[in-house]
Motif scaffolding. Structure first.
Motif, PDB file in Angstrom:
ATOM      1  N   SER A 260       0.838  -1.201   0.000  1.00  0.00           N
ATOM      2  CA  SER A 260       0.000   0.000   0.000  1.00  0.00           C
ATOM      3  C   SER A 260       0.871   1.247   0.000  1.00  0.00           C
ATOM      4  N   LEU A 261       0.208   2.394  -0.178  1.00  0.00           N
ATOM      5  CA  LEU A 261       0.911   3.673  -0.183  1.00  0.00           C
ATOM      6  C   LEU A 261       1.669   3.889   1.133  1.00  0.00           C
ATOM      7  N   SER A 262       0.988   3.656   2.251  1.00  0.00           N
ATOM      8  CA  SER A 262       1.629   3.876   3.551  1.00  0.00           C
ATOM      9  C   SER A 262       2.772   2.892   3.789  1.00  0.00           C
ATOM     10  N   GLU A 263       2.626   1.668   3.331  1.00  0.00           N
ATOM     11  CA  GLU A 263       3.685   0.669   3.488  1.00  0.00           C
ATOM     12  C   GLU A 263       4.925   1.051   2.676  1.00  0.00           C
ATOM     13  N   ILE A 264       4.682   1.544   1.468  1.00  0.00           N
ATOM     14  CA  ILE A 264       5.800   1.966   0.623  1.00  0.00           C
ATOM     15  C   ILE A 264       6.532   3.143   1.255  1.00  0.00           C
ATOM     16  N   ALA A 265       5.760   4.086   1.792  1.00  0.00           N
ATOM     17  CA  ALA A 265       6.360   5.259   2.447  1.00  0.00           C
ATOM     18  C   ALA A 265       7.236   4.821   3.619  1.00  0.00           C
ATOM     19  N   ALA A 266       6.768   3.844   4.385  1.00  0.00           N
ATOM     20  CA  ALA A 266       7.526   3.361   5.540  1.00  0.00           C
ATOM     21  C   ALA A 266       8.803   2.655   5.103  1.00  0.00           C
ATOM     22  N   ILE A 267       8.694   1.800   4.091  1.00  0.00           N
ATOM     23  CA  ILE A 267       9.860   1.051   3.615  1.00  0.00           C
ATOM     24  C   ILE A 267      10.913   1.979   3.022  1.00  0.00           C
ATOM     25  N   ARG A 268      10.453   2.968   2.272  1.00  0.00           N
ATOM     26  CA  ARG A 268      11.391   3.863   1.598  1.00  0.00           C
ATOM     27  C   ARG A 268      11.810   5.039   2.485  1.00  0.00           C
ATOM     28  N   GLN A 269      11.202   5.130   3.633  1.00  0.00           N
ATOM     29  CA  GLN A 269      11.512   6.204   4.576  1.00  0.00           C
ATOM     30  C   GLN A 269      11.356   7.579   3.917  1.00  0.00           C
ATOM     31  N   LEU A 270      10.226   7.721   3.223  1.00  0.00           N
ATOM     32  CA  LEU A 270       9.881   8.977   2.567  1.00  0.00           C
ATOM     33  C   LEU A 270       8.540   9.461   3.091  1.00  0.00           C
ATOM     34  N   LYS A 271       8.284  10.750   2.908  1.00  0.00           N
ATOM     35  CA  LYS A 271       7.006  11.308   3.311  1.00  0.00           C
ATOM     36  C   LYS A 271       5.888  10.692   2.469  1.00  0.00           C
ATOM     37  N   THR A 272       4.729  10.572   3.076  1.00  0.00           N
ATOM     38  CA  THR A 272       3.584  10.041   2.347  1.00  0.00           C
ATOM     39  C   THR A 272       3.279  10.895   1.120  1.00  0.00           C
ATOM     40  N   SER A 273       3.450  12.213   1.253  1.00  0.00           N
ATOM     41  CA  SER A 273       3.185  13.118   0.132  1.00  0.00           C
ATOM     42  C   SER A 273       4.109  12.839  -1.048  1.00  0.00           C
ATOM     43  N   THR A 274       5.343  12.433  -0.760  1.00  0.00           N
ATOM     44  CA  THR A 274       6.291  12.105  -1.830  1.00  0.00           C
ATOM     45  C   THR A 274       5.842  10.854  -2.576  1.00  0.00           C
ATOM     46  N   ILE A 275       5.375   9.862  -1.837  1.00  0.00           N
ATOM     47  CA  ILE A 275       4.884   8.635  -2.473  1.00  0.00           C
ATOM     48  C   ILE A 275       3.623   8.932  -3.280  1.00  0.00           C
ATOM     49  N   GLU A 276       2.795   9.850  -2.771  1.00  0.00           N
ATOM     50  CA  GLU A 276       1.618  10.261  -3.538  1.00  0.00           C
ATOM     51  C   GLU A 276       2.047  10.883  -4.867  1.00  0.00           C
ATOM     52  N   ASP A 277       3.105  11.681  -4.838  1.00  0.00           N
ATOM     53  CA  ASP A 277       3.639  12.262  -6.075  1.00  0.00           C
ATOM     54  C   ASP A 277       3.982  11.164  -7.074  1.00  0.00           C
ATOM     55  N   HIS A 278       4.565  10.089  -6.568  1.00  0.00           N
ATOM     56  CA  HIS A 278       4.964   8.988  -7.443  1.00  0.00           C
ATOM     57  C   HIS A 278       3.751   8.319  -8.091  1.00  0.00           C
ATOM     58  N   PHE A 279       2.678   8.148  -7.302  1.00  0.00           N
ATOM     59  CA  PHE A 279       1.481   7.525  -7.862  1.00  0.00           C
ATOM     60  C   PHE A 279       0.832   8.428  -8.916  1.00  0.00           C
ATOM     61  N   VAL A 280       0.884   9.727  -8.704  1.00  0.00           N
ATOM     62  CA  VAL A 280       0.364  10.653  -9.718  1.00  0.00           C
ATOM     63  C   VAL A 280       1.179  10.529 -10.999  1.00  0.00           C
ATOM     64  N   GLU A 281       2.499  10.424 -10.856  1.00  0.00           N
ATOM     65  CA  GLU A 281       3.359  10.255 -12.024  1.00  0.00           C
ATOM     66  C   GLU A 281       3.061   8.936 -12.734  1.00  0.00           C
ATOM     67  N   LEU A 282       2.843   7.877 -11.954  1.00  0.00           N
ATOM     68  CA  LEU A 282       2.491   6.583 -12.546  1.00  0.00           C
ATOM     69  C   LEU A 282       1.172   6.676 -13.305  1.00  0.00           C
ATOM     70  N   ALA A 283       0.192   7.355 -12.710  1.00  0.00           N
ATOM     71  CA  ALA A 283      -1.111   7.493 -13.347  1.00  0.00           C
ATOM     72  C   ALA A 283      -1.016   8.262 -14.663  1.00  0.00           C
ATOM     73  N   MET A 284      -0.140   9.261 -14.709  1.00  0.00           N
ATOM     74  CA  MET A 284       0.016  10.071 -15.920  1.00  0.00           C
ATOM     75  C   MET A 284       0.605   9.266 -17.062  1.00  0.00           C
ATOM     76  N   ASN A 285       1.433   8.280 -16.724  1.00  0.00           N
ATOM     77  CA  ASN A 285       2.196   7.582 -17.757  1.00  0.00           C
ATOM     78  C   ASN A 285       1.709   6.171 -18.066  1.00  0.00           C
ATOM     79  N   ASP A 286       0.791   5.655 -17.257  1.00  0.00           N
ATOM     80  CA  ASP A 286       0.287   4.296 -17.470  1.00  0.00           C
ATOM     81  C   ASP A 286      -1.196   4.359 -17.824  1.00  0.00           C
ATOM     82  N   PRO A 287      -1.549   4.112 -19.095  1.00  0.00           N
ATOM     83  CA  PRO A 287      -2.960   4.196 -19.502  1.00  0.00           C
ATOM     84  C   PRO A 287      -3.838   3.137 -18.831  1.00  0.00           C
ATOM     85  N   PHE A 288      -3.213   2.126 -18.230  1.00  0.00           N
ATOM     86  CA  PHE A 288      -3.969   1.057 -17.572  1.00  0.00           C
ATOM     87  C   PHE A 288      -3.889   1.156 -16.040  1.00  0.00           C
ATOM     88  N   PHE A 289      -3.464   2.306 -15.553  1.00  0.00           N
ATOM     89  CA  PHE A 289      -3.329   2.483 -14.100  1.00  0.00           C
ATOM     90  C   PHE A 289      -4.683   2.284 -13.417  1.00  0.00           C
TER      91      PHE A 289
END
Length: 341
Positions: A260-289
């Motif tokens: 999950s988003l929160s699990e990824i944030a914990a593993i990567r030791q990044l802010k939740t907002s940063t991981i949210e940025d990544h999901f937005v980037e994934l959504a922009m580039n993956d037509p099947f997101f």
């Protein structure tokens, strides 16, 4: 394209939506969630990171000039272009910033050192001050020179012929190509500084720097498509093979494992907002997101409907009508829109 035209082109896409500083961050290639998001929302891929070393003082000078010429209206909140700026047709450009992301400089540095070396050694002059002193660059160039048998006059002739043929085929203005060549150094001539080139062409220093990038992007496109054997190796690690930033790629791999988003944030030791940025980037580039883990289809439709109705991608404006939606959900829904310009 002149630098001022570049700025106006970007501003046209984000007029009344983003602040005066937004084009600056985009041109420099800032890897913030907002900038990456805007690249996708407004289809600004060609202009991302085209001038990573852009100085804020020079950018501000251009902005002041736009205000002085009444191409920009005073608006404390957002970019507000005057009608004559909005109506002005911008020239076509070979820029492809999202593909190269500043790495065209790697190609140019390699080329500069190779050209200098071949120029000197072909005239039996083995001692010279290299134009670049970075150890990793010199090591790469030494390895390359050995591979092409650089002391063989035939190799030097082939290298020169490929340079002339490929650069001539590049879809860029002749002035831009000239600016690029004026940066090179060889036996009997020294590469010109940006200031000297700007003076020679009667242009602003930002204009000649942008001209060089345009020529480089057009040239790299020719080299990639046509496979020139002497020059193609200089493209090693220059072209961005993934549309995603490196950090987002790492988040994607964890997401694919079911985290999950929160699990990824914990593993990567990044802010939740940063991981949210990544999901937005994934959504922009993956037509099947698949956005289902983050919002129901009804909420997605509501966000898109409000965005269309108000003709805006400003999060605050959409949030006003949909207070139950989070900013992350709004950003994600906008990234998934099929009718993005």
């Amino acid at each position: 394209m002149l630098f001022e035209e570049l700025v106006i082109t970007i501003m046209k896409a984000i007029n009344l939506e983003r602040t005066i500083s937004s084009p600056f961050h985009l041109i420099k290639g800032k890897k913030s969630g907002q900038t990456i998001q805007d690249v996708g929302y407004y289809r600004l891929h060609p202009y991302f990171a085209v001038m990573p070393n852009l100085e804020k003082r020079l950018y501000d000078e251009v902005i002041r000039n736009l205000f002085a010429r009444q191409l920009l209206r005073d608006n404390d909140q957002v970019i507000d272009l005057a009608d004559k700026a909005l109506a002005h047709a911008m020239p076509a450009s070979p820029l492809n910033g999202w593909k190269y992301r500043g790495n065209e400089a790697v190609f140019l540095n390699r080329l500069s050192l190779v050209v200098q070396t071949l120029s000197y050694t072909s005239q039996q002059t083995n001692r010279f001050d290299p134009v670049h002193n970075a150890e990793d660059l010199q090591s790469w160039v030494k390895h390359y020179l050995k591979k092409i048998n650089f002391r063989d006059p035939a190799s030097v002739a082939r290298f020169k012929a490929e340079m002339l043929e490929s650069l001539e085929a590049a879809d860029a203005e002749e002035r831009s190509k000239m600016v690029l060549m004026q940066r090179l150094t060889g036996l009997g001539w020294s590469g010109m500084t940006w200031e000297q080139i700007a003076l020679a062409h009667d242009l602003h220093i930002l204009d000649v720097q942008l001209a060089a990038v345009e020529a480089l992007h057009a040239w790299l496109d020719v080299l990639e498509r046509n496979g020139f054997p002497m020059l193609s190796p200089l493209l090693d690690h220059v072209i961005q093979r993934s549309v995603l930033t490196e950090s987002t790629q790492r988040t994607e791999k964890l997401f694919e494992k079911g985290l999950s988003l929160s699990e990824i944030a914990a593993i990567r030791q990044l802010k939740t907002s940063t991981i949210e940025d990544h999901f937005v980037e994934l959504a922009m580039n993956d037509p099947f997101f698949n956005f289902a883990p983050f919002m129901p289809p009804a909420m997605y439709e509501q966000i898109v409907t409000v965005s269309k109705k108000r003709n805006t991608k400003r999060l605050r404006d959409i949030k006003e009508e949909l207070p139950h939606a989070t900013y992350f959900q709004i950003r994600l829904a906008l990234a998934l829109r099929e009718d993005q310009p």
